[in-house]
Design a protein around this motif. Structure first.
Motif, mmCIF file in Angstrom:
data_model
loop_
_atom_site.group_PDB
_atom_site.id
_atom_site.type_symbol
_atom_site.label_atom_id
_atom_site.label_comp_id
_atom_site.label_asym_id
_atom_site.label_seq_id
_atom_site.Cartn_x
_atom_site.Cartn_y
_atom_site.Cartn_z
ATOM 1 N N ARG A 137 -33.635 7.097 27.194
ATOM 2 C CA ARG A 137 -32.420 7.739 27.699
ATOM 3 C C ARG A 137 -31.653 8.388 26.571
ATOM 4 N NH1 ARG A 137 -31.469 7.284 32.962
ATOM 5 N NH2 ARG A 137 -32.766 5.754 34.010
ATOM 6 N N CYS B 146 -26.323 12.343 27.506
ATOM 7 C CA CYS B 146 -26.268 12.636 28.943
ATOM 8 C C CYS B 146 -26.781 11.486 29.793
ATOM 9 C CB CYS B 146 -27.057 13.912 29.266
ATOM 10 S SG CYS B 146 -28.832 13.784 28.987
ATOM 11 N N GLY B 147 -27.506 10.571 29.182
ATOM 12 C CA GLY B 147 -27.993 9.429 29.939
ATOM 13 C C GLY B 147 -29.247 9.715 30.724
ATOM 14 N N PHE B 148 -29.727 10.959 30.693
ATOM 15 C CA PHE B 148 -30.963 11.278 31.393
ATOM 16 C C PHE B 148 -32.153 10.762 30.590
ATOM 17 C CE2 PHE B 148 -28.978 14.864 33.877
ATOM 18 C CZ PHE B 148 -29.449 14.462 35.121
ATOM 19 N N PRO B 149 -33.175 10.273 31.259
ATOM 20 C CA PRO B 149 -34.398 9.941 30.522
ATOM 21 C C PRO B 149 -34.993 11.211 29.921
ATOM 22 C CG PRO B 149 -34.768 9.788 32.891
ATOM 23 C CD PRO B 149 -33.301 10.012 32.685
ATOM 24 N N THR B 150 -35.561 11.072 28.747
ATOM 25 C CA THR B 150 -36.150 12.261 28.111
ATOM 26 C C THR B 150 -37.340 11.869 27.265
ATOM 27 O OG1 THR B 150 -35.697 14.211 26.779
ATOM 28 C CG2 THR B 150 -34.686 12.154 26.046
ATOM 29 N N PHE B 151 -38.209 12.811 27.099
ATOM 30 C CA PHE B 151 -39.317 12.676 26.168
ATOM 31 C C PHE B 151 -39.166 13.686 25.022
ATOM 32 C CE2 PHE B 151 -40.810 10.648 29.919
ATOM 33 C CZ PHE B 151 -41.790 9.753 29.552
ATOM 34 N N HIS B 152 -38.085 14.409 25.061
ATOM 35 C CA HIS B 152 -37.912 15.516 24.110
ATOM 36 C C HIS B 152 -36.677 15.271 23.252
ATOM 37 C CE1 HIS B 152 -41.022 18.144 25.918
ATOM 38 N NE2 HIS B 152 -40.815 17.305 26.907
ATOM 39 N N ARG C 77 -44.728 12.022 22.987
ATOM 40 C CA ARG C 77 -43.281 11.915 22.975
ATOM 41 C C ARG C 77 -42.835 10.756 23.860
ATOM 42 N NH1 ARG C 77 -42.140 18.263 22.917
ATOM 43 N NH2 ARG C 77 -44.112 18.201 23.999
ATOM 44 N N ASP D 241 -39.242 2.145 29.302
ATOM 45 C CA ASP D 241 -40.401 1.448 29.857
ATOM 46 C C ASP D 241 -40.654 0.161 29.068
ATOM 47 O OD1 ASP D 241 -42.846 0.597 30.684
ATOM 48 O OD2 ASP D 241 -43.803 2.567 30.592
ATOM 49 N N GLU E 114 -33.295 17.309 23.839
ATOM 50 C CA GLU E 114 -33.329 18.714 23.450
ATOM 51 C C GLU E 114 -32.280 19.530 24.187
ATOM 52 O OE1 GLU E 114 -37.406 20.573 22.590
ATOM 53 O OE2 GLU E 114 -36.867 21.315 24.561
ATOM 54 N N ARG E 115 -32.116 19.233 25.479
ATOM 55 C CA ARG E 115 -31.171 20.001 26.293
ATOM 56 C C ARG E 115 -29.738 19.804 25.796
ATOM 57 N NH1 ARG E 115 -30.892 24.457 29.494
ATOM 58 N NH2 ARG E 115 -29.258 24.239 31.045
ATOM 59 N N CYS E 116 -29.378 18.558 25.508
ATOM 60 C CA CYS E 116 -28.023 18.306 25.022
ATOM 61 C C CYS E 116 -27.798 19.016 23.694
ATOM 62 C CB CYS E 116 -27.782 16.802 24.862
ATOM 63 S SG CYS E 116 -27.399 15.984 26.415
#
Lengths: 290, 1141
Positions: A237, A241-247, A233, A189, A277-279
């Motif tokens: 990105r 994984c390139g996904f946007p994340t707040f974690h 948070r 952002d 976090e997921r990665c």
């Protein structure tokens, strides 16, 4: 103020100017140099150093340093100026706390830029000497990306105060913003980035530990200065994984075995970049830590 | 520009006035032209345009036949050849049967929002318009079908179907390619070489053995919920039977040795069955006609939503209120039926068995049970051995015991002599004689005369001389239920104690009581136990077989059993799908009863494909490699999938695992559909079928929830180059015949190829107990009501499950002839499920996965030496650890500890029927809070947006605002697919991202995502990320995804419930009057469990337009969970204050 210039610096600066102007017979330094040669001031090699100093001082090349040192009287009354072999900068020399300035000869070409540079450096020194700033006795141990972010933030903090005093900083706000955007590019952002930067530009009374922490955790910086709601948070990105994340999981929380697994798949990834976090969970499983 | 209405009006008004020469001019002109509008009105001819909206040239009726059990017969209104609209039918009361019985007028009108928007699907942009073939597959075919090594699978893009392109084919070309493909695959995997290849490809020996070296056995066929169109959809199974002809050419075997393909299940694969039902009464499912609902005086919906998911017929449930009945809803969330209920019992998901066990304990402890009913109709008086945990049988007492001949069981129910010998006779304790008494399965109801004990402990001497302790089951249950006292049940279920007691009291004092079970129950791993538990209170109180009673479930129009075969009518349903392919009856006037039937196919659960194309095999420390899939359920390797009327891949649990890791090993995937689906995108062939409104062939359907037989054909000329389903199947068969120079293929489909499908329908009716006596012509001539309709010939109207058992004292379809609260098959004893018990889920639990909550000494499960900490999914399937609740509650599921702390409910939406209508714009707009025809936020995949319902406080605690995009992730060990790498572009496709909607109806740890939206595919993600408008609309296929990334199936995985794979459960065959042991598709087979998952929710993007800031509608002050002061005042009823002073 005890301001001492190392002879080899003075000579190097003079030679730099002469060499630079060889192509232009009307150039100031070359004319002056030629005049001095005609006066045979250079026949005595022992007078070469004097000639150089004369030229150096008569051209006013010492003035920026003296002026900037005078802006920060609390830093030190003893300044030694020498040649930088690699990095330029100002350093405090214990135990008396003299200032050691290392500069490339070319730095003297533009007095205004030199002044801005020195002003930035001297304010760093002023921070270091300020007990409230909390500069440690031993330099902080940081990984390169964290060190870069920390350095950037300190530069911005320094120049922002200079600008607020009405003096010319080393770099202006827009220049620092560009640099900042590069370092915090993972924040998707732009509005969030801009808001954080603007608030930081106005920051007062920061401490060195705070800069260290924000260098280590770029999200901490955004949390603090972007006014992110909730637990603050930060969206960006994930470098994996390139996904946007707040974690985010940052290097402080990353287990070495997990980081090693990630690096095996992502050669250019550095733990300081963190990962979502997921990665991290995916790699915890691969590391047998799930 | 984001103008408020006030601003718009202001600007528009000023602009309009400014454009006039003078605002007063217009007013003066109007006044002078019309002095008295009533006397003199301007020309009203323009109004005709509006009235003409409803003008039509013709009408026709057809059946809207999605998989929702209703089968509403709609009227379409046609103008200029275009069906403009549909209308609900009002003719139901005229429909009658052979004997003059008529349906009640209350059945009409019947339709829902889906029926009304059907024309938008028919004329919409997402139709499959012509046959297509995947370019890589065609190249493989053109290269002569070389054996597919891993390198060739890559070359022909079998491992990257999602990025291949499609080519248009003419129908004859498509049929020829398919005939060649099926032949090549059958040949490739036939014989010893075929078996070797399968072994080299990694299939387990048990599966390879099941092929019997016939490559045709690797060909899988699935007529999606075939009852929806018996001829075209279930015809897929006839095509599977056709493969026996192919086998004679491929292997050169005789017709006796020829084997057809495999037929895949429907009902159970959808997870729609109440899988515990066959364990209780032996029937596939207990259900009733919907108009039976209103007779209940206590109506309990558990995990069922009759308001939203039975829209056409929900009025029957509402009528209970009008008749003074009491309504109870049991569900984790405050659901739509909960709003209609007298009281709502909230539960922790996945714990319903404990609730019913607690209620049963209250009933037994309070002696509030029907002792006579227990003795006459249930297994509670039957003696159980405490040593083996098996029922005491006559042969235990007398090795030479011979079961008496049983007339009804054999002549009507179809019990064979061998089966009878195998099930043997149970034993009760005769109080008068003071000893054991052997009874048989027909000693039931008033035929049971023994004064038997329900309580007590007894010793009996066995035939071998040993003495064993035996107990009536009722006595054992008293001990068993000690683990389910009120306090414990409250702790397990989180249900309020006063409501548990209240329901127990209501069940004890109100009659009749009916329990209606939905997929809120059936979609859990331990649904079997929950279903069995639901029956306990009804059994205890005798609420079976009387109007308004019973335990029923309807989900999916599964009931092929409506076309029930019998020795006195013929083979029923089988005479269509399993007519002998070598000896088809070509006489158009033949009686269906005379048809020769031979099923050369074998049924199989899709769930094994869905489990990585393997059965459940676990390496156990105690016994080494152990196979938990029974021989009767054993699948074969899957090398070809041919399906119709199902979005098979889209709706597969663990869909992305299928696409990524399983389907690359499959040589042919054929999807027959009317629209472009994800299944077509990941298929090798897409074959366009005619819609219900375009069908040129007669179709027939019936239902599990209403009594109507319905035959129809469409009234529209097909819009595109599509064909009737049956013509597609027949076309493939005919092409096989051409390829092999064998006329038998075409003969087998003779009447379909000739366009005389009515012959097959007549035969179907002739051979079914429910339709024999009807003639196709009479029905179509309107003899029984509206042409095409008639009542199925049921014993009662409304149809009442187990009416004969209770009113005529006939045996239930179990081995003992009684309703079962106990299961003594070896598998149940081994798995610790001989008693109805509560188990925590293998995944969806905060506690030790799959733990059995009990201290009952007669539950002695085998744990196989498996480590309690092992989180391998297959291990969790079979790890049977027994603990009392006091110990269980101190355990923790490691997933829960990792933050996976949300149960995810995945019910059906009222705006779609599973994945159907997922590309219908209006339905999508209605379907979520984020529907927007203008797509202001270009992140939206289409005009709709899938959403996750989350408790507002839970969301806030996670830093998630109303409308934010979130990820919904489940166990990263295997989801969204095994071996996911973050930098794999497919990972991005597979991870579920959607919008959050605050919904206070959901408890803190429970979220809800409606099931079966159109999934994100590689093409749709590419489109979403590259199209200027951001739509997830695939470039070359026109597929429209409902999510930007992932799907509901991103969080699901396969679970192969061991109790669904037994070889020993004795129960009724599905479509024929007879019994069987073990597996049968849709009957006793893997009932899939999409809810068996825990999810973690993390914020992905801000909900505001383009990701900036919050979603503004969430801040309106009216949104749930974020109410403004005024809104709170309104909700609290404080807008008006009464001054009592």
């Amino acid at each position: 103020m005890d301001l001492q210039f190392a002879p080899h610096l003075v000579e190097a600066v003079v030679r730099h100017f002469v060499d630079r102007d060889l192509a232009d017979a009307r150039a100031t330094y070359l004319r002056l140099y030629n005049d001095l040669v005609r006066l045979n001031l250079d026949r005595d090699p022992s007078r070469q150093e004097s000639l150089n100093r004369y030229l150096f001082l008569s051209l006013g090349l010492d003035q920026p340093i003296g002026a900037v040192a005078a802006e920060f009287p609390g830093v030190s009354q003893e300044v030694h100026v020498g040649t930088a072999s690699r990095s330029e900068g100002c350093f405090l020399v214990p135990p008396q706390g003299a200032v050691l300035v290392r500069l490339h000869p070319a730095r003297f070409e533009n007095a205004e830029r030199l002044t801005r540079f020195l002003r930035n450096e001297w304010r760093h020194l002023a921070d270091m000497k300020d007990p409230a700033f909390g500069y440690p006795e031993a330099p902080p141990d940081l990984d390169p990306p964290s060190r870069d972010r920390y350095a950037l933030l300190w530069h911005i903090y320094v120049d922002a105060r200079t600008a607020r005093e009405g003096r010319q900083p080393m770099r202006g706000r827009e220049q620092w913003k560009e640099e900042f955007d590069r370092y915090w590019a993972h924040v998707d952002d732009p509005g969030l980035r801009a808001r954080a930067f603007e608030r930081f530009w106005q920051a007062e009374e920061l401490t060195h530990p705070e800069l260290i922490d924000m260098g280590r955790d770029p999200h901490l910086f955004i949390r603090r200065y972007a006014g992110v709601a909730g637990d603050g948070r930060l969206g960006g990105r994930c470098p994996l994984c390139g996904f946007p994340t707040f974690h985010w999981v940052l290097n402080g929380r990353l287990k070495e075995a997990v980081a090693a697994r990630i690096r095996a798949d992502f050669r250019h990834w550095d733990p300081s970049q963190g990962a979502c976090e997921r990665c991290v969970e995916l790699y915890e499983i691969r590391a047998g830590l799930w | 520009m984001d103008l408020s209405r006030r601003q718009f009006m202001g600007v528009g008004g000023a602009g309009f006035l400014a454009a006039l020469p003078g605002s007063a001019f217009g007013l003066r002109l109007f006044q002078s032209a019309v002095d008295n509008p009533l006397a003199h009105y301007p020309d009203r001819g323009w109004e005709k345009i509006y009235r003409d909206q409803y003008r039509y040239d013709s009408t026709f009726s057809f059946v809207c036949s999605p998989n929702d059990t209703h089968a509403c017969r709609l009227k379409a209104f046609v103008r200029n050849g275009v069906a403009l609209r549909t209308e609900a039918p009002y003719e139901m009361g005229r429909i009658s049967d052979l004997y003059g019985n008529k349906a009640t007028w209350n059945w009409g009108p019947r339709t829902c929002n889906k029926g009304f928007t059907l024309p938008r699907r028919i004329y919409g942009p997402y139709r499959l318009k012509y046959p297509i073939v995947r370019a890589g597959w065609k190249q493989w075919a053109d290269d002569g079908f070389p054996y597919l090594t891993p390198a060739l699978r890559s070359k022909y893009k079998f491992d990257s179907r999602g990025s291949d392109r499609f080519l248009r084919l003419a129908w004859p070309q498509a049929f020829d390619y398919l005939a060649k493909g099926l032949t090549a695959i059958a040949a490739m995997y036939s014989g010893p070489d075929g078996a070797r290849r399968l072994k080299e490809e990694g299939y387990v020996p048990e599966m390879i053995e099941e092929t019997h070296q016939a490559g045709t056995r690797t060909l899988k066929f699935r007529g999606g919920m075939g009852l929806l169109g018996v001829i075209g959809k279930y015809g897929m199974y006839r095509l599977s039977n056709t493969m026996a002809l192919l086998d004679t050419h491929v292997r050169g075997v005789s017709e006796q040795d020829a084997l057809g393909g495999r037929i895949w299940d429907n009902y159970t694969w959808h997870g729609d069955q109440a899988p515990g039902h066959p364990f209780v009464h032996g029937l596939q499912t207990s259900d009733v006609d919907f108009n039976q609902l209103r007779f209940a005086k206590l109506h309990i919906q558990t995990g069922k939503n009759l308001v939203e998911n039975k829209m056409t017929d929900s009025h029957w449930f509402i009528e209970i209120m009008e008749r003074g009945g009491k309504i109870v809803t049991i569900a984790p969330e405050y659901s739509p039926p909960a709003t209609k209920a007298d009281y709502w019992i909230p539960t922790r998901p996945n714990t319903d068995a404990a609730l019913w066990l607690g209620i049963s304990k209250l009933l037994i402890d309070g002696k509030r049970y029907d002792e006579t009913f227990l003795r006459e109709f249930t297994d509670f008086p039957l003696l159980v051995r405490t040593d083996t945990l098996k029922r005491l049988k006559a042969k235990d007492l007398d090795a030479s015991h011979a079961c008496p001949a049983l007339d009804y069981s054999t002549s009507y129910q179809g019990l064979t002599k061998e089966q009878h010998a195998q099930i043997c006779c149970p034993v009760v304790w005769d109080r008068q004689a003071g000893g054991p008494r052997v009874i048989h399965r027909e000693e039931i109801g008033h035929n049971f005369k023994v004064d038997c004990a329900l309580e007590g402990r007894f010793n009996v001497t066995l035939a071998d001389g040993q003495t064993v302790e035996v107990l009536p089951l009722f006595e054992m249950y008293k001990e068993h239920l000690k683990d389910y006292d009120l306090e414990t049940v409250h702790e397990i279920t989180h249900s309020p104690k006063d409501l548990i007691e209240r329901l127990a009291n209501d069940i004890a004092t109100i009659k009749p009581v009916a329990i209606h079970v939905g997929e809120g129950i059936n979609h859990w791993f331990h649904a079997t136990l929950m279903n069995r538990a639901e029956y306990l209170p009804l059994i205890l109180t005798g609420n079976i077989g009387i109007p308004g009673s019973g335990c029923h479930t309807w989900a999916g129009n599964y009931k092929a059993a409506n076309f029930q075969g019998s020795p006195w009518t013929g083979k029923g349903f089988k005479c269509w799908i399993a007519e002998d392919p070598f000896h088809p009856n070509l006489d158009p006037a033949a009686d269906g009863k005379d048809l020769k039937v031979r099923g050369t196919f074998k049924d199989e659960a899709v769930a094994y494909w869905n489990h990585g194309d393997k059965p459940l095999i676990v390496d156990t420390p105690k016994y080494g490699r152990k196979c938990f899939t029974g021989k009767t359920a054993m699948p074969t390797p899957t090398k070809s999938i041919f399906f119709t009327n199902v979005n098979l891949i889209n709706n597969a649990k663990w869909a992305y695992e299928m696409i990524k890791n399983v389907d690359p090993k499959i040589n042919l995937i054929v999807s027959v559909d009317i629209e472009m689906t994800a299944s077509v995108e990941y298929a090798d062939f897409g074959l366009p079928a005619n819609s219900w409104m375009e069908s040129t062939a007669y179709e027939v359907t019936s239902s599990c929830s209403n009594p109507f037989l319905q035959i129809w054909k469409g009234g529209l000329k097909p819009l595109y180059d599509s064909k009737d389903d049956v013509k597609i199947l027949a076309g493939v068969a005919e092409a096989l015949g051409r390829l092999h120079g064998d006329g038998r293929f075409a003969d087998y489909w003779k009447f379909a190829l000739e366009g005389r499908e009515e012959i097959y329908i007549q035969r179907l009716m002739d051979a079914s107990t429910t339709l024999r006596g009807y003639s196709f012509k009479d029905i179509m001539d309107g003899k029984y009501g509206e042409p095409g309709t008639a009542l199925m010939l049921f014993r009662t109207y409304p149809r009442e499950a187990f009416w004969e058992q209770i009113h005529e004292s006939r045996p239930f379809y179990t081995d003992t002839g009684r309703l079962h609260a106990y299961c003594d098959i070896p598998e149940a004893i081994e798995y610790g499920e001989n008693f109805v018990v509560h188990r925590e889920g293998p995944e969806a639990t905060p506690y030790l996965p799959n733990v059995i909550v009990s201290s009952n000494p007669w539950i002695r499960p085998e744990d196989y030496g498996l480590d309690p900490n092992d989180m391998d999914a297959d291990v969790r399937h079979v790890r049977n650890i027994k603990k009392p609740w006091a110990d269980v509650k101190r355990t923790q599921n490691p997933l829960w500890a990792k933050g996976y702390q949300f149960y995810c409910l995945t019910p059906k939406t009222r705006h779609r029927v599973h994945s159907q209508w997922s590309a219908c714009d209006w339905n999508l707009i209605w379907d979520s809070n984020f529907g927007d025809p203008y797509r202001h936020d270009k992140r939206s995949p289409g005009v709709g947006e899938h959403q996750l319902h989350v408790n507002p406080q839970a969301a806030k605690d996670l830093g998630i605002r109303d409308g934010d995009y979130v990820y919904v992730d489940s166990n990263p060990a295997d989801r969204p697919y095994v071996g996911a790498r973050p930098d794999d572009p497919f990972y991005k496709v597979a991870r579920c991202m959607l919008r959050v909607k605050y919904n206070p109806a959901y408890p803190y740890h429970t979220v809800m995502m409606k099931h079966a939206p159109y999934i994100a595919t590689e093409r749709s993600v590419k489109a979403h990320e590259s199209r200027p408008d951001g739509r997830a609309l695939s470039e070359d296929t026109g597929y429209q995804a409902n999510l930007r990334y992932g799907s509901q199936q991103s969080i699901t995985r396969s679970w192969l419930m061991p109790m669904h794979q037994t070889d020993s459960l004795f129960h009724k065959q599905k479509v024929y009057m007879g019994f069987l042991f073990g597996s049968e598709a849709d009957n006793h087979a893997i009932n899939t469990t999409p809810k068996e998952t825990l999810v973690k929710i993390t914020k992905a993007e801000n909900g505001g337009l383009a990701g900036i800031g919050p979603w503004k509608h969430g801040l309106s002050g009216f949104a749930p969970g974020q109410e403004s002061g005024d809104m709170e005042k309104f909700l609290g009823g404080r807008f008006i204050e009464v001054d009592h002073g």
